[in-house]
Write a protein that holds these residues in place. Structure first.
Motif, PDB file in Angstrom:
ATOM      1  N   GLU A  32     -47.582 -35.465  13.916  1.00 19.53           N
ATOM      2  CA  GLU A  32     -47.947 -35.660  12.516  1.00 19.53           C
ATOM      3  C   GLU A  32     -47.289 -34.630  11.602  1.00 19.53           C
ATOM      4  O   GLU A  32     -47.282 -34.780  10.377  1.00 19.53           O
ATOM      5  CB  GLU A  32     -49.471 -35.579  12.372  1.00 19.53           C
ATOM      6  N   TYR A  33     -46.720 -33.556  12.196  1.00 21.23           N
ATOM      7  CA  TYR A  33     -46.017 -32.528  11.413  1.00 21.23           C
ATOM      8  C   TYR A  33     -44.500 -32.725  11.449  1.00 21.23           C
ATOM      9  O   TYR A  33     -43.752 -31.884  10.970  1.00 21.23           O
ATOM     10  CB  TYR A  33     -46.353 -31.141  11.959  1.00 21.23           C
ATOM     11  N   GLY A  34     -44.053 -33.817  12.039  1.00 19.15           N
ATOM     12  CA  GLY A  34     -42.633 -34.050  12.212  1.00 19.15           C
ATOM     13  C   GLY A  34     -42.220 -33.844  13.656  1.00 19.15           C
ATOM     14  O   GLY A  34     -43.056 -33.795  14.569  1.00 19.15           O
ATOM     15  N   THR A  35     -40.933 -33.690  13.893  1.00 16.71           N
ATOM     16  CA  THR A  35     -40.412 -33.567  15.256  1.00 16.71           C
ATOM     17  C   THR A  35     -40.713 -32.191  15.839  1.00 16.71           C
ATOM     18  O   THR A  35     -40.443 -31.164  15.208  1.00 16.71           O
ATOM     19  CB  THR A  35     -38.898 -33.813  15.286  1.00 16.71           C
ATOM     20  N   LEU A  36     -41.284 -32.172  17.033  1.00 19.09           N
ATOM     21  CA  LEU A  36     -41.437 -30.946  17.810  1.00 19.09           C
ATOM     22  C   LEU A  36     -40.299 -30.905  18.816  1.00 19.09           C
ATOM     23  O   LEU A  36     -40.155 -31.814  19.656  1.00 19.09           O
ATOM     24  CB  LEU A  36     -42.780 -30.923  18.532  1.00 19.09           C
ATOM     25  N   ARG A  37     -39.470 -29.891  18.729  1.00 16.67           N
ATOM     26  CA  ARG A  37     -38.295 -29.785  19.593  1.00 16.67           C
ATOM     27  C   ARG A  37     -38.343 -28.494  20.402  1.00 16.67           C
ATOM     28  O   ARG A  37     -38.637 -27.422  19.862  1.00 16.67           O
ATOM     29  CB  ARG A  37     -37.005 -29.808  18.770  1.00 16.67           C
ATOM     30  N   ARG A  64     -29.617 -19.864  24.458  1.00 18.85           N
ATOM     31  CA  ARG A  64     -30.511 -20.662  23.619  1.00 18.85           C
ATOM     32  C   ARG A  64     -31.857 -20.820  24.316  1.00 18.85           C
ATOM     33  O   ARG A  64     -31.911 -21.162  25.510  1.00 18.85           O
ATOM     34  CB  ARG A  64     -29.933 -22.062  23.345  1.00 18.85           C
ATOM     35  N   ALA A  65     -32.929 -20.594  23.584  1.00 20.23           N
ATOM     36  CA  ALA A  65     -34.284 -20.867  24.066  1.00 20.23           C
ATOM     37  C   ALA A  65     -35.193 -20.816  22.841  1.00 20.23           C
ATOM     38  O   ALA A  65     -35.680 -19.754  22.456  1.00 20.23           O
ATOM     39  CB  ALA A  65     -34.724 -19.833  25.111  1.00 20.23           C
ATOM     40  N   PHE A  66     -35.383 -21.961  22.192  1.00 20.71           N
ATOM     41  CA  PHE A  66     -36.138 -21.942  20.938  1.00 20.71           C
ATOM     42  C   PHE A  66     -37.034 -23.165  20.804  1.00 20.71           C
ATOM     43  O   PHE A  66     -36.848 -24.188  21.475  1.00 20.71           O
ATOM     44  CB  PHE A  66     -35.190 -21.848  19.735  1.00 20.71           C
ATOM     45  N   ILE A  67     -38.033 -23.033  19.926  1.00 21.42           N
ATOM     46  CA  ILE A  67     -38.934 -24.109  19.547  1.00 21.42           C
ATOM     47  C   ILE A  67     -38.765 -24.364  18.053  1.00 21.42           C
ATOM     48  O   ILE A  67     -38.722 -23.419  17.259  1.00 21.42           O
ATOM     49  CB  ILE A  67     -40.405 -23.733  19.840  1.00 21.42           C
ATOM     50  N   GLN A  68     -38.654 -25.621  17.677  1.00 17.03           N
ATOM     51  CA  GLN A  68     -38.629 -26.020  16.268  1.00 17.03           C
ATOM     52  C   GLN A  68     -39.840 -26.893  15.981  1.00 17.03           C
ATOM     53  O   GLN A  68     -40.088 -27.885  16.678  1.00 17.03           O
ATOM     54  CB  GLN A  68     -37.339 -26.781  15.944  1.00 17.03           C
ATOM     55  N   PHE A  69     -40.598 -26.488  14.945  1.00 18.69           N
ATOM     56  CA  PHE A  69     -41.832 -27.200  14.624  1.00 18.69           C
ATOM     57  C   PHE A  69     -42.198 -26.946  13.174  1.00 18.69           C
ATOM     58  O   PHE A  69     -42.233 -25.788  12.732  1.00 18.69           O
ATOM     59  CB  PHE A  69     -42.969 -26.729  15.542  1.00 18.69           C
ATOM     60  N   ALA A  70     -42.430 -28.017  12.425  1.00 15.54           N
ATOM     61  CA  ALA A  70     -42.897 -27.940  11.038  1.00 15.54           C
ATOM     62  C   ALA A  70     -42.028 -27.029  10.180  1.00 15.54           C
ATOM     63  O   ALA A  70     -42.520 -26.274   9.349  1.00 15.54           O
ATOM     64  CB  ALA A  70     -44.353 -27.480  10.998  1.00 15.54           C
TER      65      ALA A  70
END
Length: 433
Positions: A32-37, A64-70
């Motif tokens: 619901e907040y968009g794509t969680l990557r 590389r080791a990351f989280i993308q959220f909201a």
């Protein structure tokens, strides 16, 4: 690789190998907040001479080791200061004419706001270790500049010599627009270039040691900064052209990945260069170093199986007049070579300036390359790159050179401009579209 600039039969390799295997995961889900990557990429490599060519010796790495959220990006990713570079996609070498972090990654915590129509803005807090460059250098009582890529920094609280971390992260702001024609952007950075404490070496200080002590006092805190602009344009037929420019004071690592260099030619000539965010000595403030760079690249698609890219860039490193006087007065031969009396506690370096030397620690370098890649079948890259780099030395002119490995000491030698030709061959199999 820096020590190999001695170019001797026992200390330098003419040919090196790198064998590398890399794997990555890119997992996305809609919320619901968009794509969680979640993205991670790591691998292992065997590289000569850093790792031996035989046996099971290898070097694990991850970039590389990351989280993308909201809107947030948290973890290890490419710096948001970076804009355009020809490294990676268009060349095989590690680009030094920009501060690009594409090859290594960067620890960060960032938020990106999307404004619509391809416009976005990012605020990022980044680990300054990758961007430290030569760091802040205390010229008092230590061999601050030496052969074989040697430079001793004295940062306070920001990736200090004990590597205890930092006080203030690099603060990055970025504005960019992404469209079908390509992208364009501008970046700004703030970098802590503060020092630790004054040294009293070679005199024993109140703490009973010859190095830093709180009783010695410290220079006033200083912050470096940088600005950059860049763009990439997609051309008909799949071609592209791009550029990047960068200017910094006290934040050298934003504009270049180079730190130091040493290149010999014959037995009596050497080119030298060092980069520092800033320099100071007992009782002085930190004098910030100015570094600017520019690069451009172009790729032409001949047909689906052949492509050629060309490009190049330039870096200029300049110390202000106060910094030059501080450095010169602490280099061996300052009175004879520069007419500047040696400072108290002057440091003996690996070279001694003679009359006629420029006494100038500034230097610059530039590079030019071309790469042609063949894709005989899909997802197989076979290519060759030719790279030329020209190094315009610091302290140009006559000097006595100290012994350096198998190179003996030289009286009446010469510090002079040097250059290097390189060729890289690459075979790469890809398992993704």
């Amino acid at each position: 690789m820096a020590p190999q600039g001695r170019f001797t039969r026992d200390l330098t390799n003419d040919i090196n190998y790198r064998v590398r295997g890399v794997t990555s995961w890119d997992i996305r889900q809609q919320t619901e907040y968009g794509t969680l990557r979640t993205y991670i990429r790591f691998g292992a490599e065997n590289t000569t001479p850093a790792n031996t060519g035989g046996g099971t010796t290898f070097n694990p790495f991850w970039d590389r080791a990351f989280i993308q959220f909201a809107g947030f990006t948290v973890g290890r990713s490419q710096s948001f200061f970076d804009l355009f570079t020809y490294g990676g996609a268009y060349s095989y070498h590690n680009v030094r004419v920009s501060g690009d972090t594409g090859a290594s990654g960067q620890n960060l915590w960032a938020y990106t706001a999307q404004f619509g129509n391809g416009f976005s803005g990012t605020l990022s807090l980044e680990d300054p270790a990758t961007r430290k460059g030569g760091g802040t250098v205390d010229l008092q009582g230590v061999a601050f500049f030496g052969f074989n890529g040697s430079i001793i920094n004295d940062n306070g609280l920001t990736i200090n010599n004990a590597n205890f971390g930092f006080r203030v992260p690099d603060i990055i702001a970025n504005l960019r627009v992404d469209q079908a024609w390509g992208f364009a952007g501008i970046s700004a950075a703030l970098h802590d270039a503060s020092g630790a404490y004054y040294n009293t070496a070679p005199v024993v200080n109140a703490c009973g040691v010859t190095l830093n002590c709180v009783n010695n006092g410290r220079p006033e805190d200083k912050y470096g900064w940088a600005l950059a602009g860049g763009a990439k344009f997609n051309l008909p037929g799949g071609d592209m052209i791009g550029f990047n420019v960068c200017y910094s004071e006290g934040a050298a690592g934003m504009c270049t990945n180079q730190t130091t260099f040493q290149l010999y030619r014959n037995s009596d000539q050497v080119g030298l260069g060092w980069i520092a965010d800033g320099v100071f000595a007992n009782g002085t403030q930190i004098e910030l170093t100015r570094v600017w760079s520019a690069l451009a690249g172009y790729e032409h698609i001949w047909n689906p199986k052949w492509r050629t890219s060309v490009g190049g860039g330039y870096v200029d490193v300049s110390y202000n007049s106060a910094a030059q006087n501080l450095i010169d007065s602490r280099v061996s031969g300052s009175l004879v070579g520069c007419g500047i009396p040696a400072a108290a506690g002057s440091v003996a370096t690996n070279f001694t300036l003679l009359a006629g030397n420029s006494c100038n620690p500034n230097y610059s370098f530039w590079e030019a390359f071309t790469r042609t890649q063949w894709n005989p079948v899909p997802q197989l890259d076979i290519g060759m790159e030719v790279l030329y780099q020209k190094n315009n030395t610091a302290f140009k002119g006559p000097a006595n050179l100290a012994a350096n490995g198998s190179r003996p000491a030289v009286l009446n030698g010469l510090i002079s401009d040097q250059d290097v030709w390189s060729a890289m061959f690459r075979w790469q199999r890809n398992f993704y579209p």
